[in-house]
Design a protein around this motif. Sequence first.
Motif, mmCIF file in Angstrom:
data_model
loop_
_atom_site.group_PDB
_atom_site.id
_atom_site.type_symbol
_atom_site.label_atom_id
_atom_site.label_comp_id
_atom_site.label_asym_id
_atom_site.label_seq_id
_atom_site.Cartn_x
_atom_site.Cartn_y
_atom_site.Cartn_z
ATOM 1 N N VAL A 170 -8.996 -10.706 -0.752
ATOM 2 C CA VAL A 170 -9.594 -9.991 0.374
ATOM 3 C C VAL A 170 -8.558 -9.725 1.460
ATOM 4 C CG1 VAL A 170 -11.271 -10.187 2.266
ATOM 5 C CG2 VAL A 170 -11.952 -10.771 -0.060
ATOM 6 N N MET A 171 -7.737 -10.715 1.767
ATOM 7 C CA MET A 171 -6.721 -10.546 2.805
ATOM 8 C C MET A 171 -5.689 -9.481 2.404
ATOM 9 S SD MET A 171 -7.819 -12.310 5.209
ATOM 10 C CE MET A 171 -6.492 -12.236 6.363
ATOM 11 N N THR A 172 -5.324 -9.440 1.139
ATOM 12 C CA THR A 172 -4.401 -8.406 0.657
ATOM 13 C C THR A 172 -5.036 -7.027 0.790
ATOM 14 O OG1 THR A 172 -3.336 -9.939 -0.878
ATOM 15 C CG2 THR A 172 -3.093 -7.595 -1.353
ATOM 16 N N ALA A 173 -6.319 -6.919 0.440
ATOM 17 C CA ALA A 173 -7.018 -5.638 0.565
ATOM 18 C C ALA A 173 -7.101 -5.213 2.026
ATOM 19 C CB ALA A 173 -8.413 -5.744 -0.050
ATOM 20 N N LEU A 174 -7.389 -6.138 2.926
ATOM 21 C CA LEU A 174 -7.439 -5.811 4.355
ATOM 22 C C LEU A 174 -6.078 -5.361 4.870
ATOM 23 C CD1 LEU A 174 -9.736 -8.625 5.789
ATOM 24 C CD2 LEU A 174 -10.238 -6.179 5.634
ATOM 25 N N ASP A 175 -5.030 -6.011 4.421
ATOM 26 C CA ASP A 175 -3.677 -5.626 4.813
ATOM 27 C C ASP A 175 -3.362 -4.208 4.327
ATOM 28 O OD1 ASP A 175 -1.089 -6.339 6.005
ATOM 29 O OD2 ASP A 175 -0.350 -6.230 3.935
ATOM 30 N N ASP A 176 -3.755 -3.895 3.094
ATOM 31 C CA ASP A 176 -3.548 -2.552 2.555
ATOM 32 C C ASP A 176 -4.330 -1.510 3.361
ATOM 33 O OD1 ASP A 176 -1.967 -3.686 0.607
ATOM 34 O OD2 ASP A 176 -3.435 -3.463 -1.006
ATOM 35 N N MET A 177 -5.562 -1.834 3.705
ATOM 36 C CA MET A 177 -6.379 -0.906 4.503
ATOM 37 C C MET A 177 -5.761 -0.684 5.878
ATOM 38 S SD MET A 177 -10.242 -2.109 3.457
ATOM 39 C CE MET A 177 -10.960 -1.308 4.854
ATOM 40 N N ALA A 178 -5.282 -1.740 6.482
ATOM 41 C CA ALA A 178 -4.652 -1.612 7.803
ATOM 42 C C ALA A 178 -3.415 -0.727 7.726
ATOM 43 C CB ALA A 178 -4.293 -2.997 8.349
ATOM 44 N N ALA A 179 -2.634 -0.870 6.667
ATOM 45 C CA ALA A 179 -1.440 -0.045 6.493
ATOM 46 C C ALA A 179 -1.819 1.426 6.330
ATOM 47 C CB ALA A 179 -0.636 -0.522 5.280
ATOM 48 N N HIS A 180 -2.881 1.683 5.575
ATOM 49 C CA HIS A 180 -3.337 3.062 5.394
ATOM 50 C C HIS A 180 -3.833 3.657 6.713
ATOM 51 C CE1 HIS A 180 -3.213 2.172 1.093
ATOM 52 N NE2 HIS A 180 -3.291 3.473 0.890
ATOM 53 N N VAL A 181 -4.607 2.888 7.449
ATOM 54 C CA VAL A 181 -5.120 3.376 8.733
ATOM 55 C C VAL A 181 -3.967 3.665 9.685
ATOM 56 C CG1 VAL A 181 -6.430 2.713 10.788
ATOM 57 C CG2 VAL A 181 -7.396 2.312 8.516
#
Length: 97
Positions: free
Chosen positions: A34-45
Amino acid sequence: MSDAIVAKMVDLLSGLSKDISDMASGTKQQTDTVMTALDDMAAHVLALQGIVLAMLEKVPVDAAVVDGWLDQRTKEFGGSGQHKSRAIAAVLLKGPI
């Protein structure tokens, strides 16, 4: 207590300890995912914000139109996120600080 009962209790407690350890390991793996997915989403945003800011330097945008669009979209979700969305839009429309 008889030795057989004590041995059985020790065996059951050992099994419980192993089960708890296995659950903790599984939970850690899920949390890491989950933390990796959140980090990826933050990078995309963040990347999208950079692109939008670059575009805003060349194309004027009416803040009222953006707010209206956000209001309409957030109504579909019961108004959830409306204030946050408008605040983020306002920051982006102001440009780099």
